[in-house]
Design a protein around this motif. Structure first.
Motif, PDB file in Angstrom:
ATOM      1  N   ILE A  73       0.832  -1.210   0.000  1.00 28.69           N
ATOM      2  CA  ILE A  73       0.000   0.000   0.000  1.00 28.69           C
ATOM      3  C   ILE A  73       0.865   1.258   0.000  1.00 28.69           C
ATOM      4  O   ILE A  73       0.684   2.167  -0.817  1.00 28.69           O
ATOM      5  N   LEU A  74       1.833   1.311   0.899  1.00 32.92           N
ATOM      6  CA  LEU A  74       2.632   2.530   1.052  1.00 32.92           C
ATOM      7  C   LEU A  74       3.494   2.829  -0.179  1.00 32.92           C
ATOM      8  O   LEU A  74       3.788   3.997  -0.458  1.00 32.92           O
ATOM      9  N   ALA A  75       3.891   1.782  -0.907  1.00 33.77           N
ATOM     10  CA  ALA A  75       4.736   1.985  -2.095  1.00 33.77           C
ATOM     11  C   ALA A  75       3.923   1.977  -3.385  1.00 33.77           C
ATOM     12  O   ALA A  75       4.503   1.948  -4.471  1.00 33.77           O
ATOM     13  N   SER A  76       2.608   2.042  -3.265  1.00 32.27           N
ATOM     14  CA  SER A  76       1.748   1.974  -4.447  1.00 32.27           C
ATOM     15  C   SER A  76       1.692   3.306  -5.183  1.00 32.27           C
ATOM     16  O   SER A  76       2.067   4.360  -4.648  1.00 32.27           O
ATOM     17  N   LYS A  77       1.186   3.252  -6.403  1.00 29.28           N
ATOM     18  CA  LYS A  77       1.025   4.462  -7.200  1.00 29.28           C
ATOM     19  C   LYS A  77       0.060   5.430  -6.524  1.00 29.28           C
ATOM     20  O   LYS A  77       0.206   6.653  -6.628  1.00 29.28           O
ATOM     21  N   HIS A 100      11.287   7.326   9.113  1.00 24.64           N
ATOM     22  CA  HIS A 100      10.662   8.421   8.353  1.00 24.64           C
ATOM     23  C   HIS A 100       9.702   7.870   7.310  1.00 24.64           C
ATOM     24  O   HIS A 100      10.004   6.893   6.618  1.00 24.64           O
ATOM     25  N   TRP A 101       8.546   8.519   7.178  1.00 22.97           N
ATOM     26  CA  TRP A 101       7.527   8.061   6.231  1.00 22.97           C
ATOM     27  C   TRP A 101       7.674   8.683   4.854  1.00 22.97           C
ATOM     28  O   TRP A 101       7.115   8.194   3.874  1.00 22.97           O
ATOM     29  N   ASP A 102       8.408   9.765   4.724  1.00 27.84           N
ATOM     30  CA  ASP A 102       8.453  10.502   3.456  1.00 27.84           C
ATOM     31  C   ASP A 102       9.455   9.901   2.484  1.00 27.84           C
ATOM     32  O   ASP A 102      10.397   9.208   2.873  1.00 27.84           O
ATOM     33  N   HIS A 103       9.224  10.180   1.201  1.00 28.41           N
ATOM     34  CA  HIS A 103      10.213   9.845   0.173  1.00 28.41           C
ATOM     35  C   HIS A 103      10.191  10.959  -0.872  1.00 28.41           C
ATOM     36  O   HIS A 103       9.818  12.098  -0.560  1.00 28.41           O
ATOM     37  N   ASP A 104      10.543  10.661  -2.118  1.00 26.15           N
ATOM     38  CA  ASP A 104      10.762  11.694  -3.124  1.00 26.15           C
ATOM     39  C   ASP A 104       9.518  12.096  -3.894  1.00 26.15           C
ATOM     40  O   ASP A 104       9.581  12.978  -4.761  1.00 26.15           O
ATOM     41  N   GLY A 105       8.391  11.442  -3.637  1.00 24.78           N
ATOM     42  CA  GLY A 105       7.124  11.901  -4.189  1.00 24.78           C
ATOM     43  C   GLY A 105       6.958  11.664  -5.677  1.00 24.78           C
ATOM     44  O   GLY A 105       7.527  10.733  -6.267  1.00 24.78           O
ATOM     45  N   ILE A 106       6.180  12.533  -6.284  1.00 16.69           N
ATOM     46  CA  ILE A 106       5.833  12.409  -7.699  1.00 16.69           C
ATOM     47  C   ILE A 106       6.237  13.681  -8.436  1.00 16.69           C
ATOM     48  O   ILE A 106       6.154  14.793  -7.894  1.00 16.69           O
ATOM     49  N   LEU A 107       6.684  13.533  -9.678  1.00 16.13           N
ATOM     50  CA  LEU A 107       7.141  14.640 -10.495  1.00 16.13           C
ATOM     51  C   LEU A 107       6.010  15.146 -11.392  1.00 16.13           C
ATOM     52  O   LEU A 107       5.007  14.456 -11.589  1.00 16.13           O
ATOM     53  N   PRO A 108       6.172  16.335 -11.944  1.00 12.01           N
ATOM     54  CA  PRO A 108       5.119  16.887 -12.805  1.00 12.01           C
ATOM     55  C   PRO A 108       4.761  16.000 -13.991  1.00 12.01           C
ATOM     56  O   PRO A 108       3.632  16.033 -14.468  1.00 12.01           O
ATOM     57  N   ASP A 109       5.716  15.179 -14.455  1.00 17.30           N
ATOM     58  CA  ASP A 109       5.413  14.322 -15.607  1.00 17.30           C
ATOM     59  C   ASP A 109       4.787  12.993 -15.207  1.00 17.30           C
ATOM     60  O   ASP A 109       4.546  12.130 -16.055  1.00 17.30           O
ATOM     61  N   GLY A 110       4.494  12.820 -13.914  1.00 15.07           N
ATOM     62  CA  GLY A 110       3.841  11.601 -13.443  1.00 15.07           C
ATOM     63  C   GLY A 110       4.789  10.535 -12.936  1.00 15.07           C
ATOM     64  O   GLY A 110       4.350   9.527 -12.362  1.00 15.07           O
ATOM     65  N   THR A 111       6.088  10.730 -13.110  1.00 15.21           N
ATOM     66  CA  THR A 111       7.052   9.778 -12.556  1.00 15.21           C
ATOM     67  C   THR A 111       7.005   9.846 -11.038  1.00 15.21           C
ATOM     68  O   THR A 111       7.065  10.926 -10.453  1.00 15.21           O
ATOM     69  N   TYR A 112       6.894   8.688 -10.395  1.00 18.55           N
ATOM     70  CA  TYR A 112       6.900   8.703  -8.932  1.00 18.55           C
ATOM     71  C   TYR A 112       7.934   7.719  -8.395  1.00 18.55           C
ATOM     72  O   TYR A 112       8.368   6.808  -9.088  1.00 18.55           O
ATOM     73  N   PHE A 113       8.339   7.949  -7.161  1.00 20.47           N
ATOM     74  CA  PHE A 113       9.392   7.184  -6.516  1.00 20.47           C
ATOM     75  C   PHE A 113       8.753   6.334  -5.418  1.00 20.47           C
ATOM     76  O   PHE A 113       8.444   6.847  -4.343  1.00 20.47           O
ATOM     77  N   PRO A 114       8.547   5.033  -5.656  1.00 15.31           N
ATOM     78  CA  PRO A 114       7.808   4.208  -4.695  1.00 15.31           C
ATOM     79  C   PRO A 114       8.441   4.168  -3.308  1.00 15.31           C
ATOM     80  O   PRO A 114       7.729   4.099  -2.303  1.00 15.31           O
ATOM     81  N   GLY A 115       9.783   4.193  -3.254  1.00 14.04           N
ATOM     82  CA  GLY A 115      10.445   4.179  -1.950  1.00 14.04           C
ATOM     83  C   GLY A 115      10.066   2.973  -1.112  1.00 14.04           C
ATOM     84  O   GLY A 115       9.864   3.093   0.099  1.00 14.04           O
ATOM     85  N   ASP A 128      11.907   0.418  -0.193  1.00 12.53           N
ATOM     86  CA  ASP A 128      12.925   0.226   0.840  1.00 12.53           C
ATOM     87  C   ASP A 128      13.140   1.505   1.630  1.00 12.53           C
ATOM     88  O   ASP A 128      13.226   1.492   2.853  1.00 12.53           O
ATOM     89  N   ASP A 129      13.226   2.623   0.913  1.00 14.03           N
ATOM     90  CA  ASP A 129      13.525   3.926   1.522  1.00 14.03           C
ATOM     91  C   ASP A 129      12.298   4.829   1.490  1.00 14.03           C
ATOM     92  O   ASP A 129      12.040   5.474   0.480  1.00 14.03           O
ATOM     93  N   ASN A 130      11.540   5.013   2.558  1.00 16.56           N
ATOM     94  CA  ASN A 130      11.710   4.190   3.738  1.00 16.56           C
ATOM     95  C   ASN A 130      10.373   3.535   4.080  1.00 16.56           C
ATOM     96  O   ASN A 130       9.921   3.558   5.210  1.00 16.56           O
ATOM     97  N   GLY A 131       9.761   2.978   3.012  1.00 12.25           N
ATOM     98  CA  GLY A 131       8.557   2.208   3.266  1.00 12.25           C
ATOM     99  C   GLY A 131       8.824   1.081   4.231  1.00 12.25           C
ATOM    100  O   GLY A 131       8.018   0.794   5.128  1.00 12.25           O
ATOM    101  N   SER A 132       9.985   0.434   4.089  1.00 16.36           N
ATOM    102  CA  SER A 132      10.315  -0.687   4.968  1.00 16.36           C
ATOM    103  C   SER A 132      10.416  -0.248   6.423  1.00 16.36           C
ATOM    104  O   SER A 132       9.931  -0.944   7.335  1.00 16.36           O
ATOM    105  N   GLY A 133      11.038   0.905   6.662  1.00 15.55           N
ATOM    106  CA  GLY A 133      11.153   1.391   8.032  1.00 15.55           C
ATOM    107  C   GLY A 133       9.821   1.829   8.619  1.00 15.55           C
ATOM    108  O   GLY A 133       9.545   1.628   9.806  1.00 15.55           O
ATOM    109  N   THR A 134       8.984   2.439   7.774  1.00 17.26           N
ATOM    110  CA  THR A 134       7.654   2.850   8.230  1.00 17.26           C
ATOM    111  C   THR A 134       6.834   1.628   8.616  1.00 17.26           C
ATOM    112  O   THR A 134       6.149   1.616   9.653  1.00 17.26           O
TER     113      THR A 134
END
Length: 528
Positions: free
Chosen positions: A41-45, A311-326, A328-334
């Motif tokens: 869920i946390l690493a989903s689109k 930490h729950w945050d990661h690099d988010g989503i870019l204007p072109d729709g590319t997103y960073f699931p994260g 491992d970093d840091n979905g696993s820690g969350t």
């Protein structure tokens, strides 16, 4: 009387032992199935990289808070699970940009270098200044007033004579002008144009880079002292060569034609009749992405508190729709923070709760510079004088490059040689059941990556709180869109979660809190 007193002395010891001997039952509530469900869920689109100031981040904090609530953890931030972190995002924002009859998209068609306060730019014409070079031998701006004008330059190359030699340097190799592209712009801005349009063969790649990172701006803690003075620098709009060619076609040339034929500076620069309309500038946006905090009250040592963080945050989503699931970093820690909260809450429900209290914290804005943890230690919910340890979890789901072709049964434990001599024996005792290799290499005083200083526990350590950092190591997909759930080694992730649970259990139930008897070290840490 002596017999009665003996019973009173024995009872606390018996209570402590009964608690300390029963962690495995609750550690086993941490399962591959539940961890995988959370992480998927946390690493989903839908969660779109859990970006600071983005919708995916808002969904993440609600998800974590809902788990804390379902386990019965107490909301101790004025009755809430959320501790808003006062953040300030400083970013260059483009509301609209029209050029050559087209509505351009920031980050796809162009990028801007600018420091101007939000303003409107409008013109019916563009002055073409060629290379934009100002030199004794080749000056395209001599006796030309461009104050308040929109200008276009080709920001690479230089004029050459019939023999292919630079008119400026006389060399056939690249001169200072071809290697100092930004010097042209710096000199040009001194003449106070309204707007500079610059094109080069490198712009296409630079636009991609800006789209990947640059448009998100800078985020820091909002200290209420940001200079709001008007910014007046001239914005430089970097456009693709194809767009510059559309403009130059109106005066019968192109970038290639100009650079291949020009041998002398024009006496009077040509004017391109093409409207320019833009609204853009630097904006300061206040953000309040929260730390998510759940409290589990202890028993006889409840005034002493352990922090379990990730930490729950990661690099988010870019204007072109590319997103960073994260993942491992840091979905696993969350996920680990959530799973440990579940296990300890279950123990408490069955009368086996920890002696010390535990704060489970999913921290905000680590990727922006350890900001969520910095905000917490500056605004603690429970006084730091009562906080006896911090166990931080940041990336525990992968096999790193170092171990890829070797033993996968490992965890990096960072911080055992700082602040407290109790930490190492505590972790090694907790590892008696999980039997992993405890890799201490990142604790070496000369370790070049200095990872101890690069995650959230460091802000607690700086305040004299014994702190451990659990980490599975770096890999090729670190901070890329390829950090996905399918690459997680769930059996190892669960073993690592159980080790951290056992370590927390030991600290929570031992008679004495970890002693502070070692130096932190004199190095300064930074965020990642």
């Amino acid at each position: 009387m002596r017999k009665i007193l003996s019973i009173f002395f024995i009872l606390p010891l018996a209570y402590s032992c009964s608690v300390a001997q029963s962690p495995s039952k609750y550690a086993n509530t941490i399962t591959e199935e539940s961890s995988k469900n959370h992480l998927t869920i946390l690493a989903s689109k839908e969660f779109a990289g859990r970006g600071t100031g983005q919708e995916g981040g808002q969904k993440t904090v609600k998800y974590v808070a809902d788990q804390f609530q379902s386990y019965g953890l107490k909301p101790i931030v004025n009755g809430s699970y959320y501790q808003p972190v006062s953040l300030l995002q400083v970013a260059y924002k483009v509301q609209n940009f029209t050029l050559a009859g087209q509505n351009l998209v920031y980050g796809q068609d162009f990028y801007v270098q600018g420091d101007n306060t939000d303003a409107t730019f409008s013109s019916d014409e563009i002055i073409f200044l060629g290379y934009g070079i100002q030199d004794e031998k080749y000056n395209e701006l001599k006796n030309i007033d461009i104050t308040g004008k929109v200008v276009l330059i080709i920001n690479e190359g230089e004029p050459v004579d019939a023999d292919g030699k630079s008119i400026i340097s006389g060399s056939t190799s690249k001169s200072m002008w071809s290697t100092s592209r930004f010097k042209r712009i710096q000199e040009l801005t001194k003449l106070n144009p309204k707007l500079i349009l610059a094109t080069s063969s490198q712009n296409e790649e630079m636009i991609k880079r800006m789209n990947n990172r640059g448009m998100m701006g800078r985020v820091g803690l909002d200290k209420g002292n940001v200079n709001q003075a008007t910014r007046t620098s001239v914005p430089v709009v970097h456009i693709k060569t194809s767009l510059a060619d559309q403009l130059l076609s109106k005066i019968g040339t192109s970038v290639n034609n100009f650079t291949s034929k020009t041998t002398s500076a024009a006496a009077q620069p040509p004017v391109i009749k093409s409207p320019v309309q833009a609204s853009m500038g630097v904006k300061n946006d206040k953000l309040n992405d929260p730390n998510v905090i759940g409290y589990l009250e202890g028993t006889d040592l409840k005034d002493e508190v352990i922090v379990v963080s990730g930490h729950w945050d990661h690099d988010g989503i870019l204007p072109d729709g590319t997103y960073f699931p994260g993942a491992d970093d840091n979905g696993s820690g969350t996920v680990a923070v959530v799973e440990l909260a579940k296990a300890f809450a279950q123990a408490k429900k069955e009368g086996k709760g920890p002696r010390r209290s535990i704060l489970f914290i999913a921290l905000a804005a680590e990727e922006k510079g350890l900001l969520g943890s910095q905000f917490y230690v500056e605004n603690p919910i429970i006084p730091l004088t009562q906080t006896v340890a911090c166990l931080n979890i940041d990336m525990i789901g992968r096999i790193d490059d170092k171990h890829l072709n070797g033993d996968h049964n490992y965890i990096h434990v960072i911080g055992v040689n700082k602040l407290s001599s109790d930490l190492k024996p505590i972790v090694e005792k907790a590892n008696a059941e999980t039997k992993m290799k405890l890799d201490y290499d990142y604790d070496h005083p000369e370790e070049p990556m200095r990872l101890y200083y690069r995650s959230d526990h460091y802000n607690f350590a700086k305040n004299g709180i014994p702190s451990l950092f659990f980490f599975s190591g770096l890999h090729p997909h670190y901070h890329t869109p390829e950090d996905t759930v399918d690459k997680i080694d769930f059996p190892m992730m669960i073993k690592r979660e159980k080790l951290i649970f056992n370590t927390t259990w030991e600290i929570a139930n031992r008679d004495k809190k970890p002693v502070v008897d070692m130096p932190l070290a004199d190095a300064q840490g930074t965020g990642r």
